[in-house]
Motif scaffolding. Structure first.
Motif, PDB file in Angstrom:
ATOM      1  N   LYS A  55       0.807  -1.235   0.000  1.00  0.00           N
ATOM      2  CA  LYS A  55       0.000   0.000   0.000  1.00  0.00           C
ATOM      3  C   LYS A  55       0.829   1.269   0.000  1.00  0.00           C
ATOM      4  CE  LYS A  55      -3.544   0.927   2.390  1.00  0.00           C
ATOM      5  NZ  LYS A  55      -4.980   1.061   2.381  1.00  0.00           N
ATOM      6  N   ARG A  57       1.838   2.268   2.927  1.00  0.00           N
ATOM      7  CA  ARG A  57       1.116   2.812   4.092  1.00  0.00           C
ATOM      8  C   ARG A  57       2.096   3.214   5.186  1.00  0.00           C
ATOM      9  NH1 ARG A  57      -4.414   1.740   5.921  1.00  0.00           N
ATOM     10  NH2 ARG A  57      -4.653   1.567   8.159  1.00  0.00           N
ATOM     11  N   ASN A  61      -0.018   3.853  11.077  1.00  0.00           N
ATOM     12  CA  ASN A  61      -1.450   3.763  10.809  1.00  0.00           C
ATOM     13  C   ASN A  61      -1.896   2.319  11.046  1.00  0.00           C
ATOM     14  OD1 ASN A  61      -4.018   4.219   9.930  1.00  0.00           O
ATOM     15  ND2 ASN A  61      -3.465   4.898   7.875  1.00  0.00           N
ATOM     16  N   LEU A  63      -3.887  -1.351  11.651  1.00  0.00           N
ATOM     17  CA  LEU A  63      -4.743  -2.161  10.784  1.00  0.00           C
ATOM     18  C   LEU A  63      -5.911  -2.736  11.579  1.00  0.00           C
ATOM     19  CD1 LEU A  63      -1.962  -4.251   8.993  1.00  0.00           C
ATOM     20  CD2 LEU A  63      -2.910  -2.030   8.310  1.00  0.00           C
ATOM     21  N   VAL A  99     -12.586  -0.741  18.720  1.00  0.00           N
ATOM     22  CA  VAL A  99     -11.211  -0.611  19.226  1.00  0.00           C
ATOM     23  C   VAL A  99     -11.223  -0.972  20.710  1.00  0.00           C
ATOM     24  CG1 VAL A  99      -9.320   1.004  19.682  1.00  0.00           C
ATOM     25  CG2 VAL A  99     -10.535   1.083  17.493  1.00  0.00           C
ATOM     26  N   LEU A 114       0.027   0.575  19.628  1.00  0.00           N
ATOM     27  CA  LEU A 114      -1.000   0.964  20.602  1.00  0.00           C
ATOM     28  C   LEU A 114      -1.365  -0.224  21.504  1.00  0.00           C
ATOM     29  CD1 LEU A 114      -3.331   2.888  18.124  1.00  0.00           C
ATOM     30  CD2 LEU A 114      -1.972   3.931  19.952  1.00  0.00           C
ATOM     31  N   GLY A 118      -8.128  -2.784  16.658  1.00  0.00           N
ATOM     32  CA  GLY A 118      -9.425  -2.649  15.993  1.00  0.00           C
ATOM     33  C   GLY A 118      -9.854  -4.017  15.484  1.00  0.00           C
ATOM     34  N   ALA A 140      -6.498  -6.480   7.751  1.00  0.00           N
ATOM     35  CA  ALA A 140      -6.835  -6.022   6.400  1.00  0.00           C
ATOM     36  C   ALA A 140      -7.227  -4.552   6.375  1.00  0.00           C
ATOM     37  CB  ALA A 140      -7.960  -6.868   5.815  1.00  0.00           C
ATOM     38  N   PRO A 141      -6.364  -3.701   5.841  1.00  0.00           N
ATOM     39  CA  PRO A 141      -6.776  -2.324   5.544  1.00  0.00           C
ATOM     40  C   PRO A 141      -7.451  -2.308   4.181  1.00  0.00           C
ATOM     41  CG  PRO A 141      -4.494  -2.587   4.941  1.00  0.00           C
ATOM     42  CD  PRO A 141      -4.966  -3.944   5.444  1.00  0.00           C
ATOM     43  N   GLU A 179     -16.262   2.329   4.229  1.00  0.00           N
ATOM     44  CA  GLU A 179     -15.645   1.492   5.243  1.00  0.00           C
ATOM     45  C   GLU A 179     -16.512   1.371   6.495  1.00  0.00           C
ATOM     46  OE1 GLU A 179     -14.426   4.004   3.738  1.00  0.00           O
ATOM     47  OE2 GLU A 179     -12.404   3.630   2.987  1.00  0.00           O
ATOM     48  N   ILE A 182     -16.002   2.976  12.989  1.00  0.00           N
ATOM     49  CA  ILE A 182     -15.044   2.597  14.042  1.00  0.00           C
ATOM     50  C   ILE A 182     -15.449   3.263  15.356  1.00  0.00           C
ATOM     51  CG2 ILE A 182     -12.635   2.537  14.780  1.00  0.00           C
ATOM     52  CD1 ILE A 182     -11.759   2.769  11.925  1.00  0.00           C
ATOM     53  N   LEU A 193     -14.708   7.105  15.934  1.00  0.00           N
ATOM     54  CA  LEU A 193     -13.472   7.536  15.279  1.00  0.00           C
ATOM     55  C   LEU A 193     -13.669   7.710  13.779  1.00  0.00           C
ATOM     56  CD1 LEU A 193     -10.748   5.260  16.950  1.00  0.00           C
ATOM     57  CD2 LEU A 193     -11.609   7.486  17.689  1.00  0.00           C
ATOM     58  N   SER A 227      -6.472   9.892  18.647  1.00  0.00           N
ATOM     59  CA  SER A 227      -6.802   8.553  19.133  1.00  0.00           C
ATOM     60  C   SER A 227      -6.530   7.489  18.070  1.00  0.00           C
ATOM     61  CB  SER A 227      -8.245   8.487  19.596  1.00  0.00           C
ATOM     62  OG  SER A 227      -8.939   9.651  19.282  1.00  0.00           O
TER      63      SER A 227
HETATM   64  P1  AMP Z   1      -8.357   1.191   6.812  1.00  0.00           P
HETATM   65  O1  AMP Z   1      -8.358  -0.255   7.166  1.00  0.00           O
HETATM   66  O2  AMP Z   1      -7.413   1.573   5.740  1.00  0.00           O
HETATM   67  O3  AMP Z   1      -9.755   1.622   6.533  1.00  0.00           O
HETATM   68  O4  AMP Z   1      -7.876   1.972   8.113  1.00  0.00           O
HETATM   69  C1  AMP Z   1      -8.070   1.450   9.380  1.00  0.00           C
HETATM   70  C2  AMP Z   1      -8.245   2.562  10.363  1.00  0.00           C
HETATM   71  O5  AMP Z   1      -8.689   1.980  11.580  1.00  0.00           O
HETATM   72  C3  AMP Z   1      -6.973   3.292  10.758  1.00  0.00           C
HETATM   73  O6  AMP Z   1      -6.671   4.365   9.929  1.00  0.00           O
HETATM   74  C4  AMP Z   1      -7.279   3.770  12.168  1.00  0.00           C
HETATM   75  O7  AMP Z   1      -7.887   5.038  12.092  1.00  0.00           O
HETATM   76  C5  AMP Z   1      -8.289   2.760  12.684  1.00  0.00           C
HETATM   77  N1  AMP Z   1      -7.724   1.877  13.710  1.00  0.00           N
HETATM   78  C6  AMP Z   1      -7.298   0.608  13.577  1.00  0.00           C
HETATM   79  N2  AMP Z   1      -6.816   0.142  14.745  1.00  0.00           N
HETATM   80  C7  AMP Z   1      -6.934   1.123  15.640  1.00  0.00           C
HETATM   81  C8  AMP Z   1      -6.616   1.269  17.017  1.00  0.00           C
HETATM   82  N3  AMP Z   1      -6.036   0.282  17.717  1.00  0.00           N
HETATM   83  N4  AMP Z   1      -6.875   2.448  17.622  1.00  0.00           N
HETATM   84  C9  AMP Z   1      -7.447   3.449  16.925  1.00  0.00           C
HETATM   85  N5  AMP Z   1      -7.770   3.372  15.619  1.00  0.00           N
HETATM   86  C10 AMP Z   1      -7.529   2.235  14.976  1.00  0.00           C
END
Ligand code: AMP
Ligand code: MG
Length: 342
Positions: A55, A57, A61, A63, A99, A114, A118, A140-141, A179, A182, A193, A227
């Motif tokens: 990605k 990425r 950031n 997952l 989360v 962290l 999620g 999986a993002p 998406e 969250i 979020l 966050s």
């Molecule tokens: P995507 O899968 O590309 O849609 O992005 C996943 C998004 O989930 C990330 O950009 C975070 O904003 C959010 N995310 C995933 N895990 C966490 C976490 N442990 N704490 C806060 N946000 C999370």
């Protein structure tokens, strides 16, 4: 690397082959009901690293980890609070990510270091079967190059990922199209979020009070403590600059007609298409049909990249229901360049 397209409709072994690739530490593009994901074994740091590579990425950031049944939640999270259990009972399987405090077995690369993770239980039957057969939780993002609009068809995934991942599993166009919602349980009060397939109204029916993260309203600065670290990055952006025009559908259509140049693309509600026929124009569905808007939004943003437009004006959906998620994606695509027509 050759990226193979696996289609369960014509090849009965497609899901097994994709599951085998996941177990072998490869990355597979997979359908879900929200958007396509780039899946890898969430317990294998080397496999997870391949997602970030494919990605482009940023490492900070985190997952989302996908599971095949609600029981798997206890193997990934410590101490699931009662409200989170109620939310899962109401909306899983479905477009909801929670989360929660993580167990130690989750690699730091998945959670960006962290103490939380999620987690989501997707509803798409192909996704669930794939995760079940892989036998491991799947990180999986969204399956787009970092910063680009998300992918809602296997063709979108190939456009961004051909040659970068082992395979794409075909599962048809995504039914939700934006998406997951969250919700973080890291603080005292549940916090939204990211708006998504489950609406804020639905969350409040189950949880009562829900805080809204300020990343939903404004562009987060680089130095900000947020966050969800991923929130500070520009997202969903086509090549052209985007301006989101908010107000009644009639007022925003009139504003856009007045401000067009030859190089402007327009993303509008279907009923106003006749105003923009001389321009590069895409429709997102009727003004009162947010479900269709959600399904079309990323395909429409991607379509402008095939044109020469330098800027895109888009009408903004209302904030009700899934409209909040569609409006949020458009505002993020615009880097929060928003005009309010009053
Ligand atoms: P995507 O899968 O590309 O849609 O992005 C996943 C998004 O989930 C990330 O950009 C975070 O904003 C959010 N995310 C995933 N895990 C966490 C976490 N442990 N704490 C806060 N946000 C999370
Ligand atoms: Mg994404």
């Amino acid at each position: 690397m050759d990226t193979i397209l696996l289609n369960p409709v014509i090849d009965p072994s497609a899901i097994d082959r994709a599951a085998g690739l996941l177990r072998a530490g490869e990355v597979v593009g997979m359908p879900t009901e929200t958007v396509y994901g780039l899946g890898a074994n969430a317990l294998d740091p080397a496999a997870v690293a391949k997602i970030f590579d494919a990605k482009g990425r940023p490492q900070d950031n985190p997952l989302i980890v996908h599971i095949a049944d609600a029981e798997a939640l206890e193997r990934i999270c410590d101490d699931v609070p009662e409200p989170a259990k109620r939310l899962a009972a109401a909306f899983w399987p479905g477009p909801l990510t929670m989360v929660l405090p993580r167990v130690r077995e989750i690699p730091a690369s998945v959670t960006a270091g962290l103490p939380t993770v999620g987690v989501r239980l997707p509803a798409h039957p192909v996704a669930r079967e794939l995760i079940r057969r892989a036998g491991v939780p799947i990180a999986a993002p969204s399956a787009n190059l970092s910063g680009r609009p998300s992918t809602t068809t296997a063709a979108h995934v190939l456009a961004d990922m051909d040659g970068r991942i082992a395979a794409v599993l075909e599962g048809g166009p995504c039914e939700v199209g934006v998406e997951s919602t969250i919700v973080s349980f890291a603080g005292e009060t549940p916090r939204l979020l990211r708006p998504g397939g489950v609406s804020l109204e639905q969350l409040r029916e189950i949880l009562g009070k829900v805080d809204i993260d300020r990343a939903l309203r404004e562009q987060i600065g680089d130095d900000a403590r947020v966050s969800a670290p991923g929130m500070k990055y520009r997202h969903y952006a086509p090549k052209a600059n985007v301006t989101v025009v908010c107000g009644t559908p009639e007022d925003t259509a009139a504003y856009i007609s007045k401000h067009l140049t030859n190089e402007t693309g327009v993303l509008c509600f279907t009923e106003f298409a006749y105003l923009f026929e001389m321009h590069e124009m895409r429709t997102m569905g009727a003004a009162d049909d947010p479900l269709t808007q959600a399904r079309r939004i990323f395909d429409a943003l991607r379509a402008f990249d095939e044109t020469d437009v330098q800027e895109i004006y888009t009408q903004c959906p209302s904030d009700e229901g899934i409209g909040l998620a569609v409006a949020n994606r458009l505002k993020k695509a615009a880097g929060f360049k928003v005009v309010n027509v009053v």
